[in-house]
Scaffold this motif. Structure first.
Motif, short mmCIF file in Angstrom:
data_model
loop_
_atom_site.label_atom_id
_atom_site.label_comp_id
_atom_site.label_asym_id
_atom_site.label_seq_id
_atom_site.Cartn_x
_atom_site.Cartn_y
_atom_site.Cartn_z
N ALA A 126 46.69 34.75 38.52
CA ALA A 126 45.74 33.91 39.25
C ALA A 126 44.78 34.76 40.08
CB ALA A 126 46.49 32.93 40.15
N SER A 127 45.29 35.85 40.64
CA SER A 127 44.44 36.74 41.43
C SER A 127 43.39 37.42 40.56
CB SER A 127 45.29 37.81 42.12
OG SER A 127 46.23 37.24 43.00
N VAL A 128 43.80 37.86 39.36
CA VAL A 128 42.84 38.49 38.44
C VAL A 128 41.74 37.50 38.06
CG1 VAL A 128 42.55 39.44 36.11
CG2 VAL A 128 44.51 40.13 37.50
N LEU A 129 42.12 36.27 37.76
CA LEU A 129 41.14 35.25 37.40
C LEU A 129 40.18 34.98 38.56
CD1 LEU A 129 43.41 32.78 35.41
CD2 LEU A 129 41.77 34.44 34.49
N TRP A 130 40.72 35.03 39.78
CA TRP A 130 39.86 34.81 40.96
C TRP A 130 38.85 35.95 41.09
CZ3 TRP A 130 37.33 32.29 44.36
CH2 TRP A 130 36.89 32.90 45.53
N TRP A 131 39.31 37.20 40.97
CA TRP A 131 38.38 38.33 41.07
C TRP A 131 37.37 38.31 39.94
CZ3 TRP A 131 38.05 39.97 45.60
CH2 TRP A 131 39.16 40.20 46.42
N ARG A 132 37.79 37.88 38.76
CA ARG A 132 36.85 37.76 37.63
C ARG A 132 35.79 36.71 37.94
NH1 ARG A 132 33.24 38.76 34.46
NH2 ARG A 132 33.12 37.76 32.43
N ARG A 133 36.20 35.60 38.52
CA ARG A 133 35.27 34.53 38.86
C ARG A 133 34.22 35.02 39.86
NH1 ARG A 133 36.97 28.45 40.97
NH2 ARG A 133 34.87 27.56 40.91
N GLN A 134 34.64 35.91 40.76
CA GLN A 134 33.71 36.45 41.75
C GLN A 134 32.86 37.59 41.18
OE1 GLN A 134 33.54 34.81 44.77
NE2 GLN A 134 34.90 33.54 43.52
N LYS A 135 33.04 37.85 39.86
CA LYS A 135 32.30 38.90 39.16
C LYS A 135 32.63 40.30 39.69
CE LYS A 135 28.47 35.75 38.14
NZ LYS A 135 29.08 35.31 36.89
N SER A 136 33.79 40.41 40.36
CA SER A 136 34.25 41.72 40.81
C SER A 136 34.87 42.49 39.65
CB SER A 136 35.28 41.57 41.94
OG SER A 136 34.70 40.94 43.06
N LEU A 137 35.33 41.76 38.61
CA LEU A 137 35.91 42.37 37.42
C LEU A 137 35.11 41.96 36.21
CD1 LEU A 137 39.73 41.54 37.90
CD2 LEU A 137 38.59 43.70 38.40
N ASN A 138 34.96 42.88 35.25
CA ASN A 138 34.36 42.47 33.98
C ASN A 138 35.45 41.87 33.09
OD1 ASN A 138 35.71 44.61 32.52
ND2 ASN A 138 34.12 46.04 33.22
N ALA A 139 35.04 41.23 32.04
CA ALA A 139 35.98 40.51 31.18
C ALA A 139 37.00 41.44 30.55
CB ALA A 139 35.22 39.75 30.09
N GLU A 140 36.56 42.64 30.13
CA GLU A 140 37.48 43.59 29.49
C GLU A 140 38.58 44.05 30.43
OE1 GLU A 140 37.39 47.98 27.29
OE2 GLU A 140 35.52 47.00 27.89
N THR A 141 38.22 44.39 31.67
CA THR A 141 39.21 44.83 32.65
C THR A 141 40.17 43.70 32.99
OG1 THR A 141 37.66 46.41 33.62
CG2 THR A 141 39.53 45.78 34.97
#
Length: 207
Positions: A126-141
């Protein structure tokens, strides 16, 4: 990927802690005070346990200089930086279910936040999905991190996120360790037992 909100992440962490605490409370249901030693106004040692078994038997030491130690058939946990001077004050200091506060004091007591923190798989994803939503992570990472988490390797998942972003503030799935929740449950149980003794004495005096 199904996205999640920060509020959902917080709720998941809270619900996890509440589930663990309920399990601890059930295990301590039949515990009684098996030993006590009042050293002085500021220090005391108690042993609580279930008669006939050593399971989850815990010694709770209320020490000088604002330290509370819980150990025995539970993982040793040290809480520090209590301002109360009496042993009663130190005991009541951690009573209840303020897990974040207990975690903070356990981190100070152990000298290492890792002793008071744990990583939960569901919460990590859930934390990874949250950071992805904030565009802090790219999809591959994000995909790599989630794959590693599902393989049971949260440490590598965390490293992949740090390597992929260069942002060491991004942490995943960290929550209060079960050892801290159990130690706090033991402290609360001892408080309840002492309160019951006082209530019984008051009732007897009034009779």
């Amino acid at each position: 990927m199904k996205m999640t909100s920060l509020k959902q992440v917080w709720r998941m962490e809270h619900d996890r802690a509440q589930r663990l605490r309920a399990m601890c409370d059930r295990e301590l249901t039949n515990h009684v005070i098996q030993r006590r030693h009042i050293i002085d106004e500021g220090s005391a040692v108690f042993m609580i346990g279930n008669p006939g078994t050593g399971i989850y038997r815990a010694e709770i030491a209320l020490l000088s200089y604002g330290t509370v130690l819980v150990h025995g058939d539970v993982d040793t946990t040290i809480f520090s930086c209590c301002s109360y001077r009496t042993w009663e004050g130190k005991l009541g200091w951690l009573r209840g279910d303020n897990y974040g506060y207990a975690e903070e004091k356990a981190s100070i007591g152990s000298g290492c936040s890792a002793m008071a923190r744990d990583v939960d798989e569901e919460l990590a994803i859930a934390s990874v999905l949250w950071w992805r939503r904030q565009k802090s992570l790219n999809a591959e990472t994000a995909r790599e991190a989630i794959s590693l988490i599902r393989d049971g390797d949260a440490t590598s998942a965390q490293r992949a996120i740090w390597d992929g972003t260069g942002d060491f503030e991004l942490t995943i799935g960290e929550c209060t360790s079960p050892r801290v929740i159990l130690a706090q449950a033991c402290i609360t149980k001892l408080c309840d037992l002492l309160d019951a003794e006082e209530a019984a004495k008051a009732k007897e005096s009034a009779a």
